[in-house]
Structure formats: C-alpha cells, structure tokens
Design a protein around this motif. Structure first.
Motif, mmCIF file in Angstrom:
data_model
loop_
_atom_site.group_PDB
_atom_site.id
_atom_site.type_symbol
_atom_site.label_atom_id
_atom_site.label_comp_id
_atom_site.label_asym_id
_atom_site.label_seq_id
_atom_site.Cartn_x
_atom_site.Cartn_y
_atom_site.Cartn_z
ATOM 1 N N GLN A 1 -7.241 8.250 0.707
ATOM 2 C CA GLN A 1 -8.505 8.538 1.178
ATOM 3 C C GLN A 1 -8.454 8.310 2.671
ATOM 4 O O GLN A 1 -8.043 7.289 3.323
ATOM 5 N N THR B 1 -3.070 12.109 -1.807
ATOM 6 C CA THR B 1 -3.793 11.165 -2.314
ATOM 7 C C THR B 1 -4.523 10.214 -1.903
ATOM 8 O O THR B 1 -5.369 9.242 -2.274
ATOM 9 N N SER C 1 2.094 1.649 -3.476
ATOM 10 C CA SER C 1 0.951 2.553 -4.366
ATOM 11 C C SER C 1 0.918 4.004 -4.103
ATOM 12 O O SER C 1 0.465 4.667 -4.944
ATOM 13 N N LYS C 2 0.936 4.100 -2.658
ATOM 14 C CA LYS C 2 0.640 5.894 -2.497
ATOM 15 C C LYS C 2 1.602 6.732 -2.875
ATOM 16 O O LYS C 2 1.585 7.596 -3.535
ATOM 17 N N GLU D 1 0.712 -1.158 -0.102
ATOM 18 C CA GLU D 1 0.022 0.011 -0.080
ATOM 19 C C GLU D 1 0.864 1.333 -0.039
ATOM 20 O O GLU D 1 0.721 2.368 -0.780
ATOM 21 N N ASP E 1 3.280 5.785 -6.143
ATOM 22 C CA ASP E 1 2.804 5.936 -7.385
ATOM 23 C C ASP E 1 1.550 7.102 -7.573
ATOM 24 O O ASP E 1 1.685 7.918 -8.594
ATOM 25 N N LYS E 2 0.853 6.843 -6.610
ATOM 26 C CA LYS E 2 -0.259 8.106 -6.809
ATOM 27 C C LYS E 2 0.293 9.445 -6.563
ATOM 28 O O LYS E 2 0.059 10.390 -7.327
ATOM 29 N N VAL F 1 1.897 10.965 -9.666
ATOM 30 C CA VAL F 1 1.036 11.135 -10.734
ATOM 31 C C VAL F 1 0.597 12.632 -10.256
ATOM 32 O O VAL F 1 0.460 13.487 -11.069
ATOM 33 N N THR F 2 0.173 12.632 -9.078
ATOM 34 C CA THR F 2 -0.524 13.864 -8.729
ATOM 35 C C THR F 2 0.613 15.139 -8.990
ATOM 36 O O THR F 2 0.118 16.349 -9.621
#
Length: 525
Positions: free
Chosen positions: A235, A233, A94-95, A91, A97-98, A101-102
């Motif tokens: 949630q 990013t 993944s954070k 996780e 990666d996000k 992108v931001t």
C-alpha cells in the motif's frame, strides 16, 4: 600528546547504563602496569609507559571516558537494529508472503481459464493445453523458489540482527572493557555494512490470452501467454514530516542532495538552502532558471531562460560559469536552448531543448525540440527527436529523470494545461506512456508538473492544479492516485528524493509570498 579529561557526556543511551567498576588488564608490553589510558589514534588501550614510546603526539582519554562513549555507541546501534533494521526486514518478509499469495491467486485464475477453454476441443489440443498448464506450474514453482530463497536470506539477516542485539544486551552488563571496546568496534563495522535497500518484488508473470476458436490454426485456438506485471501488494502511503514556509510565491524546482537548491516558477530567484530544524538560506542569485540538475560531486547545472549556454556552479563555489553552449545549426534554424536537465548514469547530463525564442505555451509545429545527451567533457553523445518512422517523440520535454535500467522517463507537456509521462529506452523506443483522459478533478485535464523515480523504479508524479500525486509502477501502470489536500498540501509543483530517501516537495501559492517546502516519508513505492 593530547589528553582528554573525563567529562560528563550525554551520548545516546550511555547515561542510562549502570556504572560498574571496570576490570583491570595488564599491558602486554609492560606487564607490571595496568591499561588505564585509551589512545584514540590507535583505537586501543595503553598504559602510561606506552605514551612515551609509539603514542607520543596522539590524542588520548581515560578508561572511564571511553567506557562511557563505547556504551553510547552500543546503545545507538542497538536502537538502529531494534527500531529500524529488524522492522524493515520483517516488513520485507511480509511483502514477499503477500506477493506469493497474489501469484498463487493469479495463477489459479489463469489455470481455470485454460481448463475451461480446453474443454471445448479436448481431443485435438490436449497435448498443447497441458504444456500451457505446466508453464504456469513452472512459473509458480520458480516464483515460489525465489521467494523461499529470498525469505531465507531475510530470515538469516533477522537472525543475525537479533543475535547482535542479544550480544549487545549481554556486553552492556560486562565489566570487561576490552570486550566492550571490541564489541563496540565490531558493531560499528557490522551496522555500517547492513544494507537496507529494498529489492524489487518478483512481479513478473504470464497472462493467458484465449485464442479464436473459429480459426483452423491450433495455436490460435489454444491461445498464448502474454507477460504482465501483477499489481504491487504494498500500500502506498505518504506522510508529511516537516513543513517550511519560504518568502517565495512558488517553488518551481527543488534538488536536494547534501544541500538543497530551489528556484521560483515565475520570478528570478535561485537559492541554496540548508534544511534542518529551520530553513537556512546559504546563497542566492537573481537569475531566471528553467531547470536544475546536480551531479555526484555536488556540481549544479543550470538551464537559463532562453539561453543556449548551459551553466554550472562548482561544488564549494558560488560563481556561475559557462559549461556548454548548444551550437548553431549548419544551415537554417535557431540554436537550441535547454529547458529541462537531468544528471544521467553518473557521468552524463540529459538536456531537453527547444529552439531559441520559441513560445513554450503554444509551440509551432516547425519548432525543433530535442533531448540531448552530453558527456562530462561536453561532447554530444546522442540526440533524440523522432522515432524510426519520423514521428516526433515528444512535444515539449518539461522534466527528465531515469530509472535503474537507464531508461529515460520524461514529462512531456502537450499544452500549457496538460501533459503525459513517457518512458523511453536509450535507443529511443517508447516503452509506455501515461496520459489519463481526465485529471484527478472533474473537468480538469491531466496536468503533471514534476516526476521522480523511486529506488524500486516506480514513478511519482505531482499535479499542481489538481493537487494530486499519481504513482506508477515500472511498467507505467497506475498504483495509486491521491489528493494532496488530505495531507495538508496545496499546489505541489516540484519534487526530489534526498539521500535519506525522503521526498522533498516544493509548492506554489495563490500569488502570496509564502510558498511551502515539505519533507515527506513515502512507503509502498
């Protein structure tokens, strides 16, 4: 010598392992004799002759018993690796990666703004414009490199976790007790050193601010870069894990470390409890407490209603003793009494104070109020009251906490039904203040009642009357606002984060003696 029999145990996972005949090994000290006993004190296999030498008075067990126990340890640690550590680091990856992108989206938008502004006066300011563009390229490159480096480290951790998972799978089928013991010991050391604390994401970036093209100054025509923090990013989610019902009308304060301490809002109950499957009271005292703080040693500090004497309950004791008495003013005025407490920087305590006998619901303008920093040896280290311009820093310091940078975050009550959240440096400079015009319900003011700071330096706020959580990032920007009704929670009034990273939430009632205490899991903040 104490020898344990081979009892039928049901340690985690071990009972499911297929029993095999274990390989035998000879004793290095007595080569003709098999290793058939395990010395718990020395943590190694021995033979019967060894018992008569250096292992006298030691606690022992047979090989079958230790084999069963070690397989249980391996199963337990494998469960942690596969069900907690691997998902956690996946996780985290993944954070990253996000957020990359931001950053890419944001930097792209900012570059387009710069290019459009540059078009208007290209000939005069091309050199400076290109420099600004390169700043974003460099910033994105730096962020990209940081993300790549951190992802590489996460991938290494994941790789090591998976390798150890494979090792455990292989060794569980082995008949070599020495390998099993060594692997189990290695996994105990390995898992105890796995750090699953989440590092803050690289949220810092720049914002392009357009200049005024009517001015003759080139720097203002081009514009400038302003530091901003991009939205996280992740949630934010809350999940209720356990609910306890008390015999109190409201839980006005909760502190949860090794044990949990609660106090009522309107009554005179201070209670020490144990939270497991059921809520178990351990100690209770009839006393009107304003606020509670606890240090790293488990000592509990108490701010008593309208009392200038700060109290303490030492860990392991049940007696309330004096700790520090706020002094009389040199000339006119009244003593300060503590109304809010927070254990600060491992060896200090912060106390929010107001003048004795002051009406907290309608504080008169001439009433003195302070935030006092005390040392463990009861010395005043610093007093906060006004800024450099003589303007009061706060109205009524109702709750206090701090972040990992040492900045002080406090709940400032502006009236009996409204307040704000403020972040202040150790020098007494206000960094940010959060005070939305309206609360989460139409027609209601923002009325916070407690605050906690997470391991990421985000701030969780609870609103009792509006039944809401507000979550702010480290710069005081709103991340989310959620009604607690959707979680089955009403009148959230007090909070703390326990040693397991769970949110302990105390609630109020509509005058019933059924105030609830909730344990919540939270993610994304």
């Amino acid at each position: 010598m104490s020898f344990e029999s081979n009892q039928d145990q049901s340690d985690i996972g071990a009972q499911d392992v297929v029993r095999k005949k274990l390989a035998t090994h000879r004793c290095s000290s007595h080569p003709s004799i098999d290793l058939s006993i395990f010395c718990r004190q020395c943590n190694k296999l021995i033979c019967p002759v060894c018992i008569t030498h250096e292992h006298q008075q030691h606690i022992m067990c047979d090989v079958k018993t230790i084999h069963h126990e070690k397989l249980g340890i391996l199963a337990d640690k494998d469960h942690l690796i596969t069900n907690k550590f691997i998902p956690f680091f996946t996780e985290e990856s993944s954070k990253l990666d996000k957020i990359l992108v931001t950053h890419q989206d944001h930097c792209g938008k900012m570059k387009l703004k710069i290019e459009e502004h540059d078009r208007k006066f290209k000939e005069e300011i091309t050199k400076r414009t290109n420099a600004l563009l390169q700043t974003f390229e460099n910033y994105l490159h730096t962020t990209n490199e940081e993300v790549k480096n951190r992802k590489s480290k996460l991938e290494n951790k994941l790789s090591n976790l998976k390798k150890n998972h494979e090792i455990i799978d292989q060794i569980k089928e082995s008949d070599d007790i020495r390998k099993i013991c060594k692997t189990a010991d290695d996994m105990l050391d390995y898992v105890s050193n796995v750090n699953i604390s989440s590092a803050p994401l690289p949220l810092k970036n720049k914002e392009y601010k357009e200049g005024n093209i009517k001015t003759g100054i080139i720097s203002s025509l081009i514009g400038s870069l302003q530091p901003i923090t991009l939205p996280d990013t992740a949630q934010v989610h809350f999940k209720v894990l356990k609910t306890y019902v008390t015999d109190l009308d409201a839980i006005g304060k909760v502190i949860s470390k090794e044990k949990t301490w609660i106090k009522t809002s309107t009554g005179s109950v201070l209670r020490k409890i144990d939270l497991h499957d059921e809520l178990r009271p351990l100690w209770e005292k009839k006393i009107q407490v304003r606020d509670i703080a606890i240090n790293s040693f488990g000592d509990v500090f108490l701010a008593i209603e309208n009392n200038p004497q700060l109290k303490i309950v030492r860990n392991g004791e049940n007696e309330i003793k004096d700790f520090y008495k706020f002094p009389k003013p040199s000339f006119f005025g009244k003593r300060q009494v503590p109304v809010a407490l927070h254990w600060y920087k491992e060896n200090q305590i912060l106390a929010g104070t107001i003048a004795k006998e002051a009406n907290t619901e309608t504080l008169a303008d001439n009433v003195q109020r302070q935030l006092v920093c005390l040392s463990e040896d009861q010395q005043q280290l610093k007093v906060y009251e006004c800024d450099q311009d003589g303007k009061r820093l706060f109205n009524f310091p109702f709750r206090i906490t701090s972040d990992s940078n040492g900045d002080i975050v406090f709940l400032d009550k502006l009236s009996n039904q409204s307040g704000r959240i403020v972040s202040m440096t150790t020098e007494g400079t206000i960094k940010w203040a959060y005070n939305p015009i309206n609360g989460t319900r139409s027609g209601h003011l923002f009325d916070p009642w407690d605050i906690v700071v997470t391991s990421h330096d985000n701030v969780i706020i609870c609103e009792t009357r509006n039944n809401a959580f507000h979550v702010l990032n480290c710069d005081g920007q709103i991340m989310t606002c959620q009604q607690t009704d959707s979680l089955g929670i009403k009148y959230p009034a007090s909070m703390d984060i326990n040693k397991n990273g769970l949110l302990i939430l105390g609630c109020g009632t509509e005058y019933e003696q059924t105030a609830k205490l909730h344990t919540l899991e939270f993610k994304g903040c």
